[in-house]
Each structure stands twice: as C-alpha cells, then as structure tokens.
Write a protein that holds these residues in place. Structure first.
Motif, PDB file in Angstrom:
ATOM      1  N   HIS A 123      -3.187  -1.050 -21.929  1.00 49.37           N
ATOM      2  CA  HIS A 123      -2.043  -0.454 -22.619  1.00 49.37           C
ATOM      3  C   HIS A 123      -0.763  -1.276 -22.461  1.00 49.37           C
ATOM      4  O   HIS A 123       0.303  -0.840 -22.903  1.00 49.37           O
ATOM      5  CB  HIS A 123      -1.818   0.968 -22.117  1.00 49.37           C
ATOM      6  CG  HIS A 123      -2.839   1.944 -22.615  1.00 49.37           C
ATOM      7  ND1 HIS A 123      -2.634   2.750 -23.724  1.00 49.37           N
ATOM      8  CD2 HIS A 123      -4.094   2.230 -22.171  1.00 49.37           C
ATOM      9  CE1 HIS A 123      -3.708   3.496 -23.919  1.00 49.37           C
ATOM     10  NE2 HIS A 123      -4.608   3.204 -23.001  1.00 49.37           N
ATOM     11  N   GLY A 124      -0.853  -2.438 -21.827  1.00 46.90           N
ATOM     12  CA  GLY A 124       0.310  -3.313 -21.699  1.00 46.90           C
ATOM     13  C   GLY A 124       1.393  -2.787 -20.775  1.00 46.90           C
ATOM     14  O   GLY A 124       2.584  -3.084 -20.957  1.00 46.90           O
ATOM     15  N   LEU A 125       0.999  -2.003 -19.758  1.00 49.03           N
ATOM     16  CA  LEU A 125       1.976  -1.434 -18.839  1.00 49.03           C
ATOM     17  C   LEU A 125       2.308  -2.408 -17.714  1.00 49.03           C
ATOM     18  O   LEU A 125       1.459  -3.182 -17.264  1.00 49.03           O
ATOM     19  CB  LEU A 125       1.437  -0.139 -18.205  1.00 49.03           C
ATOM     20  CG  LEU A 125       0.960   0.964 -19.138  1.00 49.03           C
ATOM     21  CD1 LEU A 125       0.493   2.155 -18.325  1.00 49.03           C
ATOM     22  CD2 LEU A 125       2.053   1.369 -20.111  1.00 49.03           C
ATOM     23  N   ALA A 126       3.535  -2.352 -17.256  1.00 53.96           N
ATOM     24  CA  ALA A 126       3.891  -2.973 -15.985  1.00 53.96           C
ATOM     25  C   ALA A 126       3.570  -1.985 -14.878  1.00 53.96           C
ATOM     26  O   ALA A 126       3.675  -0.774 -15.064  1.00 53.96           O
ATOM     27  CB  ALA A 126       5.379  -3.318 -15.963  1.00 53.96           C
ATOM     28  N   VAL A 127       3.168  -2.497 -13.723  1.00 47.74           N
ATOM     29  CA  VAL A 127       2.874  -1.650 -12.574  1.00 47.74           C
ATOM     30  C   VAL A 127       3.909  -1.898 -11.493  1.00 47.74           C
ATOM     31  O   VAL A 127       4.160  -3.047 -11.110  1.00 47.74           O
ATOM     32  CB  VAL A 127       1.460  -1.925 -12.017  1.00 47.74           C
ATOM     33  CG1 VAL A 127       1.225  -1.131 -10.730  1.00 47.74           C
ATOM     34  CG2 VAL A 127       0.403  -1.577 -13.049  1.00 47.74           C
ATOM     35  N   VAL A 128       4.528  -0.825 -11.025  1.00 52.92           N
ATOM     36  CA  VAL A 128       5.386  -0.880  -9.847  1.00 52.92           C
ATOM     37  C   VAL A 128       4.596  -0.245  -8.710  1.00 52.92           C
ATOM     38  O   VAL A 128       4.243   0.930  -8.772  1.00 52.92           O
ATOM     39  CB  VAL A 128       6.712  -0.137 -10.066  1.00 52.92           C
ATOM     40  CG1 VAL A 128       7.529  -0.112  -8.773  1.00 52.92           C
ATOM     41  CG2 VAL A 128       7.511  -0.796 -11.184  1.00 52.92           C
ATOM     42  N   SER A 129       4.296  -1.026  -7.689  1.00 51.55           N
ATOM     43  CA  SER A 129       3.485  -0.568  -6.570  1.00 51.55           C
ATOM     44  C   SER A 129       4.389  -0.365  -5.357  1.00 51.55           C
ATOM     45  O   SER A 129       4.833  -1.319  -4.715  1.00 51.55           O
ATOM     46  CB  SER A 129       2.397  -1.603  -6.251  1.00 51.55           C
ATOM     47  OG  SER A 129       1.537  -1.141  -5.234  1.00 51.55           O
ATOM     48  N   ASP A 130       4.683   0.898  -5.063  1.00 48.77           N
ATOM     49  CA  ASP A 130       5.521   1.250  -3.917  1.00 48.77           C
ATOM     50  C   ASP A 130       4.625   1.270  -2.686  1.00 48.77           C
ATOM     51  O   ASP A 130       3.817   2.177  -2.509  1.00 48.77           O
ATOM     52  CB  ASP A 130       6.169   2.616  -4.165  1.00 48.77           C
ATOM     53  CG  ASP A 130       7.121   3.027  -3.053  1.00 48.77           C
ATOM     54  OD1 ASP A 130       7.132   2.370  -2.000  1.00 48.77           O
ATOM     55  OD2 ASP A 130       7.855   4.021  -3.244  1.00 48.77           O
ATOM     56  N   GLU A 131       4.775   0.262  -1.821  1.00 48.02           N
ATOM     57  CA  GLU A 131       3.891   0.094  -0.675  1.00 48.02           C
ATOM     58  C   GLU A 131       4.644   0.263   0.644  1.00 48.02           C
ATOM     59  O   GLU A 131       4.311  -0.360   1.657  1.00 48.02           O
ATOM     60  CB  GLU A 131       3.188  -1.263  -0.766  1.00 48.02           C
ATOM     61  CG  GLU A 131       2.359  -1.394  -2.047  1.00 48.02           C
ATOM     62  CD  GLU A 131       1.592  -2.700  -2.192  1.00 48.02           C
ATOM     63  OE1 GLU A 131       1.582  -3.495  -1.219  1.00 48.02           O
ATOM     64  OE2 GLU A 131       1.000  -2.926  -3.277  1.00 48.02           O
ATOM     65  N   ILE A 132       5.635   1.144   0.646  1.00 45.68           N
ATOM     66  CA  ILE A 132       6.487   1.341   1.807  1.00 45.68           C
ATOM     67  C   ILE A 132       5.712   1.848   3.022  1.00 45.68           C
ATOM     68  O   ILE A 132       6.115   1.642   4.163  1.00 45.68           O
ATOM     69  CB  ILE A 132       7.643   2.310   1.449  1.00 45.68           C
ATOM     70  CG1 ILE A 132       8.730   2.301   2.521  1.00 45.68           C
ATOM     71  CG2 ILE A 132       7.134   3.713   1.203  1.00 45.68           C
ATOM     72  CD1 ILE A 132       9.607   1.103   2.507  1.00 45.68           C
ATOM     73  N   TYR A 133       4.550   2.507   2.804  1.00 51.07           N
ATOM     74  CA  TYR A 133       3.750   3.046   3.911  1.00 51.07           C
ATOM     75  C   TYR A 133       2.525   2.188   4.233  1.00 51.07           C
ATOM     76  O   TYR A 133       1.672   2.606   5.017  1.00 51.07           O
ATOM     77  CB  TYR A 133       3.294   4.473   3.579  1.00 51.07           C
ATOM     78  CG  TYR A 133       4.427   5.438   3.409  1.00 51.07           C
ATOM     79  CD1 TYR A 133       5.043   6.038   4.510  1.00 51.07           C
ATOM     80  CD2 TYR A 133       4.923   5.740   2.144  1.00 51.07           C
ATOM     81  CE1 TYR A 133       6.113   6.903   4.350  1.00 51.07           C
ATOM     82  CE2 TYR A 133       5.994   6.610   1.976  1.00 51.07           C
ATOM     83  CZ  TYR A 133       6.586   7.180   3.080  1.00 51.07           C
ATOM     84  OH  TYR A 133       7.651   8.042   2.925  1.00 51.07           O
ATOM     85  N   ALA A 134       2.435   1.005   3.660  1.00 55.82           N
ATOM     86  CA  ALA A 134       1.205   0.218   3.770  1.00 55.82           C
ATOM     87  C   ALA A 134       0.887  -0.207   5.193  1.00 55.82           C
ATOM     88  O   ALA A 134      -0.291  -0.439   5.519  1.00 55.82           O
ATOM     89  CB  ALA A 134       1.284  -1.012   2.869  1.00 55.82           C
ATOM     90  N   GLU A 135       1.873  -0.297   6.064  1.00 52.92           N
ATOM     91  CA  GLU A 135       1.620  -0.687   7.456  1.00 52.92           C
ATOM     92  C   GLU A 135       1.186   0.494   8.316  1.00 52.92           C
ATOM     93  O   GLU A 135       0.892   0.310   9.502  1.00 52.92           O
ATOM     94  CB  GLU A 135       2.891  -1.307   8.049  1.00 52.92           C
ATOM     95  CG  GLU A 135       3.357  -2.575   7.359  1.00 52.92           C
ATOM     96  CD  GLU A 135       2.392  -3.733   7.563  1.00 52.92           C
ATOM     97  OE1 GLU A 135       2.356  -4.281   8.670  1.00 52.92           O
ATOM     98  OE2 GLU A 135       1.670  -4.071   6.593  1.00 52.92           O
TER      99      GLU A 135
END
Length: 414
Positions: free
Chosen positions: A185-197
């Motif tokens: 669908h041609g979307l940009a993805v914003v990946s909020d990874e503030i909790y990844a650690e």
C-alpha cells in the motif's frame, strides 16, 4: 487536551502530597534511580551551554550509529537525529510524512493526539488477541481498503514493539506480515522501539527494519531502558537511501523551528551510554529483571481477581480486562472502563488509566496498568529493589501488592 498519562500522574502526585494513600499504577515512568557515574558525567558537561547542530553532535550520532550496528542494523551518523525525547521525534515524523495515520488499537495515548494536531485522520485497526503494538494482519488490509473508499489517504503505519499499553512483544511473523501489507500500500512505517531493551527474556524484539528497511524509521531513547525520562533524550534513525535523505531534510526543518537541538549535556550523556559500557548494560539487565518480576506479580493479582490479561513480556505494563466479572461490577454501577478507573481511585486509592484513553471501546472494562512506580519512594528504596534478589519481599513492594489485592477483592466481591 491534556495527555491522559500526564494528567493521571499529576492527579496521583497531588493526592500523595495531600497525605492520601494511593497506589500509583497510572504512569509509565521507569521508576529507577540514576547511576552515579551517569549523573557525574552530566555534571561535568554542565558547562556546555552553546547551541549545537540540529541533528546532534557527531560524537552522539557516532555512538548511536554503533549502538544500532551492534544490534544488527548497520547505521551511519548522518542517518540519525537527536531530540528532547522520542515524543518530539514522533510528532516531527507525523508532521513530515504525507498521508493519514494507521494505528493499532489500543495504542499509546499520544499517537492519535499528535496526528490530530497535524491534521491527519486516524485509521484504527484492532490488535491481535496475542499481543499489542501492531494491527491484526488479518484486519489491516481490509481496514486500508475501507479507509480509502471513505476518502482517507493512509500514509503512515505506526508500530510499537514492544508495546505500551499491553506490555507484549509482537511475534516476528506478525511484524513481517504487516510490513508486507504496508509495502503493497506504499505506507511508511514508524517503528517506536523505546522498550526494545526491556524484553523480559533478554532476547531482541522483532523490528520492522528487518522486513521493510527502505521505508522504516526507528525512534528510541533513554527514558525507559535507563530510566532517564526527565532528561528527555530521544533519537531517530532514517533509512540509508534517497527517501531517508529527503525525510531527514524535512525532519531537520521541523526540529530547527521547534526544539533547535537536544541540550548539550544530554548529548554528552547519550554519547557515553550508547557505547554500551559494562556499567550501563549491567544496569539495564538489572532493571529488566526487576520490571519482569514486579509486572508478573501484579499480573497474578489481576488473574486471581478474575480478569483476563496478556502475560507481560516487556517493559512494565499490563492491560487487564474485567469482562469476566462484568455482572459483579454492574451491580455496583460499573459498566465502562472509565467508571472502573474512577471507582478504583475514589474507593480504593488505586490509580490506573481506562482503556478508552488508548482508543479502546468506552464500554470495555479494560485498563492500562503501569507497575514501575512500585519500586520505592526514595532513591535508597529503589536501589535496594534493583540490586536485591527478592524484590517482592521488600516491605514497600509487598505492601503495594497487598493494597492492590485488597482493592481487587473489594471491587470484584463487593
């Protein structure tokens, strides 16, 4: 409109200051003290009072590039932008990226609010039964088609892995599936990874950068992993391609007019922390263990009270659902999440946030619970909780669990 999370924190702090006994489960602050060596580093950098580059110092960006590289994502310094918190970066991204926002539901309170400020529609898609932070892949395609037919222009898909409000980690196959749909669908993805650690098992969380690297922007920061929320240190990584170059240009334009640059002493802190020195990685590992232990204990209390709840997998959140005891609550006049939260606060001194604040159905008897302010009132108590082998036996944590148990027993059996 006042952020719901900030509002509940201010309300509960005011009640505590007035001498009321309250159990603070409403605010997602990491609840841990600052290590002495990190505090000393900022003190030494206090004389750095000049404005710097909008993107951040080269020293900080090189450290962040190395931090991403050690996590399997090769990165150059010119792909990075620092800001006073990742929240500012999320707003800048929504301002800079074209199209309406596609959002898992429920989701952190500020995503939809920020979209409204910049004039974007929000296309809500329910989360899967197993986890939060991503839209259900089986429902996403249909939601996009319907949104376009209704005149919307889906352009940005926002993912949070690990998730707030549910405290879960979406499986890699789900992240892959939603990225494939975003690509179609041609979307940009914003990946909020503030909790990844802060994944409780210590394993890396799946990232959209593994499946749609050319259209994914990552945001992160030090407020959760290092408990530096008040320091407001956030950073974003754009892809290494022409799209990323153009997006960085637009982000710098927003940043230069809104926050100018991250405070220089905070950049000095980031430049050190993001090199992963042993004292930092050890501190984060201890925090991860404490978050997991206390979140699991609180989870057990909600299950014991008859609520449904996804087991915590990361961070310090739970999302209990009191639907199984709806009839018991209805006899007390409780039929919505907001009424549930109100009664818990006014009758039992327990503060949490109704799911409605996160975009959930108002009638749903769901709430977001944050467990990280149970570690102690003083720095000494929090250090004891962080360093000890049995935090649940500490009087202040055990007392909080007793308070919660009494409240839930009164609520569901009253």
């Amino acid at each position: 409109m006042h952020s719901a999370t900030l509002a509940i924190n201010e309300t509960l702090q005011a009640r505590k200051a007035a001498g009321e006994k309250v159990l603070h489960l409403g605010f997602g602050e990491a609840g841990l003290p600052v290590p002495d060596d990190i505090a000393a580093l900022v003190s030494r950098a206090a004389g750095r009072n000049s404005y710097g580059a909008v993107v951040g110092s080269l020293e900080a960006r090189e450290a962040a590039a190395g931090w991403f590289g050690r996590r399997g994502l090769p990165t150059e310094p010119d792909q990075l932008l620092f800001a006073p918190g990742s929240k500012a970066l999320l707003f800048a991204l929504l301002a800079a990226l074209p199209g309406d926002l596609v959002l898992p539901c429920p989701a952190w309170v500020s995503y939809a609010a920020q979209a409204a400020i910049v004039g974007k529609r929000v296309i809500d898609v329910p989360i899967p039964a197993e986890c939060g932070g991503i839209p259900d892949p089986e429902l996403l395609e249909q939601a996009l088609t319907q949104a376009k037919a209704a005149g919307a222009n889906p352009g940005v898909l926002l993912l949070t892995v690990p998730d707030n409000p549910t405290g879960t980690v979406a499986p890699a196959e789900y992240v892959r599936a939603v990225c494939a749909i975003a690509e179609r669908h041609g979307l940009a993805v914003v990946s909020d990874e503030i909790y990844a650690e802060l994944c409780h098992d210590g394993q890396p969380a799946p990232s959209a950068t593994a499946y749609l690297p050319e259209r994914t922007v990552v945001t992160s920061g030090l407020s959760k992993s290092m408990a530096l929320g008040g320091w407001r240190i956030g950073f974003a990584r754009v892809p290494d391609n022409q799209w990323g170059v153009e997006l960085m240009r637009d982000l710098i334009g927003v940043a230069s007019e809104v926050w100018s640059s991250l405070a220089a002493p905070m950049q000095a802190a980031a430049a050190h922390i993001l090199t992963d020195p042993d004292e930092v990685t050890g501190h984060i590992a201890a925090a991860r263990r404490l978050h997991a232990t206390v979140a699991r204990a609180v989870y057990d209390e909600f299950i014991r009270a008859g609520a449904l709840c996804r087991a915590p997998q990361a961070g310090f959140y739970l999302y209990p659902d009191f639907e199984p005891v709806r009839d018991d609550l209805a006899r007390q006049g409780i039929t919505t999440g907001a009424e549930l939260a109100h009664v818990l606060l006014e009758r039992y001194g327990v503060g949490l946030l109704a799911g409605e604040a996160f975009g959930d159905e108002p009638r749903a008897l769901r709430a977001r619970v944050a467990t990280s302010l149970l570690y102690g009132e003083s720095a000494d108590e929090r250090w004891t909780a962080l360093r000890g082998d049995a935090p649940l036996t500490l009087p202040w944590i055990a007392g909080s669990l007793d308070h919660l148990r009494e409240a839930l027993t009164g609520l569901t059996q009253g």
